[in-house]
Design an enzyme around this catalytic site. Sequence first.
Site, PDB file in Angstrom:
ATOM      1  N   ASP A 153     -25.921   6.907  72.282  1.00 42.03           N
ATOM      2  CA  ASP A 153     -25.824   8.151  73.058  1.00 42.03           C
ATOM      3  C   ASP A 153     -25.663   9.365  72.150  1.00 42.03           C
ATOM      4  O   ASP A 153     -26.156  10.451  72.466  1.00 42.03           O
ATOM      5  CB  ASP A 153     -24.668   8.089  74.056  1.00 42.03           C
ATOM      6  CG  ASP A 153     -24.963   7.176  75.233  1.00 42.03           C
ATOM      7  OD1 ASP A 153     -26.142   6.811  75.441  1.00 42.03           O
ATOM      8  OD2 ASP A 153     -24.007   6.822  75.957  1.00 42.03           O
TER       9      ASP A 153
ATOM     10  N   SER B 151     -17.749   2.636  75.289  1.00 43.54           N
ATOM     11  CA  SER B 151     -17.100   3.841  74.754  1.00 43.54           C
ATOM     12  C   SER B 151     -15.584   3.762  74.864  1.00 43.54           C
ATOM     13  O   SER B 151     -14.866   4.166  73.940  1.00 43.54           O
ATOM     14  CB  SER B 151     -17.610   5.091  75.480  1.00 43.54           C
ATOM     15  OG  SER B 151     -18.989   5.255  75.260  1.00 43.54           O
TER      16      SER B 151
ATOM     17  N   GLY C  99     -18.664  -0.110  79.473  1.00 42.49           N
ATOM     18  CA  GLY C  99     -17.318   0.120  78.975  1.00 42.49           C
ATOM     19  C   GLY C  99     -17.199   0.167  77.468  1.00 42.49           C
ATOM     20  O   GLY C  99     -16.090   0.144  76.929  1.00 42.49           O
TER      21      GLY C  99
END
Length: 177
Positions: free
Chosen positions: A37, A17, A15
Site C-alpha cells: 500500500d 497493518s 489485519g
Amino acid sequence: MATQVIVLNGGSSSGKSAIVRCLQRVLPHPWISFGVDDLIDRLPPAMLGSPAGLSFGRRGEVDVGEDFLAVQHAWLVGIAAMAGAGARIVLDEVFLGGGASQERLRGYLTGLEVLWAGVRCAPAVAAGREIARGDRVIGMAATQAETVHEGVHYDVEVDTGRTESLDCARAIAAHVR
C-alpha cells in the site's frame, strides 16, 4: 543468522497493518515497515487505472501492468538492499499470484534470513472490515482472502478473525531469531 526480514502475506483487510504496528512494539529491536500500500500510495496518479500501471476491477480484481512491475522491481531491490545493510524490515504484502509471487519475492531476498508469515482471515470477516474502512474497492477482500495463500509456504500462520492482532504479533515474534 538473525531474522532480517519478516514478510506478512494476506489479502486486503486481513489485519496485516495492525499486526505490523504490534510487531514494532513487541520485537526487541527497531523494525522498519513497508507495504505494498505504501508503494501504491506513492505512484504517480497516471499509473492508477492504467493498463500499464495498476487497475482495479468492479469486483476487486487487481490488474498489474508492466510499468507497475518496473517500479515494484526497483522498490523490492531497495528493500532488500536496506535489509542487507542491517535494517530489520517488516514487509506487508499481498501475493496476488500466490506461490509464484512468493518465489518472485524470494529471488529479491536471496541471502537474507526471512520469516514468512501468513495472515489469514475468513472472507466474510475481511469483507466486513473492507466496508468499515471505506478506502478499498468493495469485493477485493473476499476475492483475495484465500487466493493469496495458494501455493505459499509459511514459517508461521495466524488468523486475525479468531485472534487479536497483539496475540498474532506475539506468535510471529516467537519465530524471530
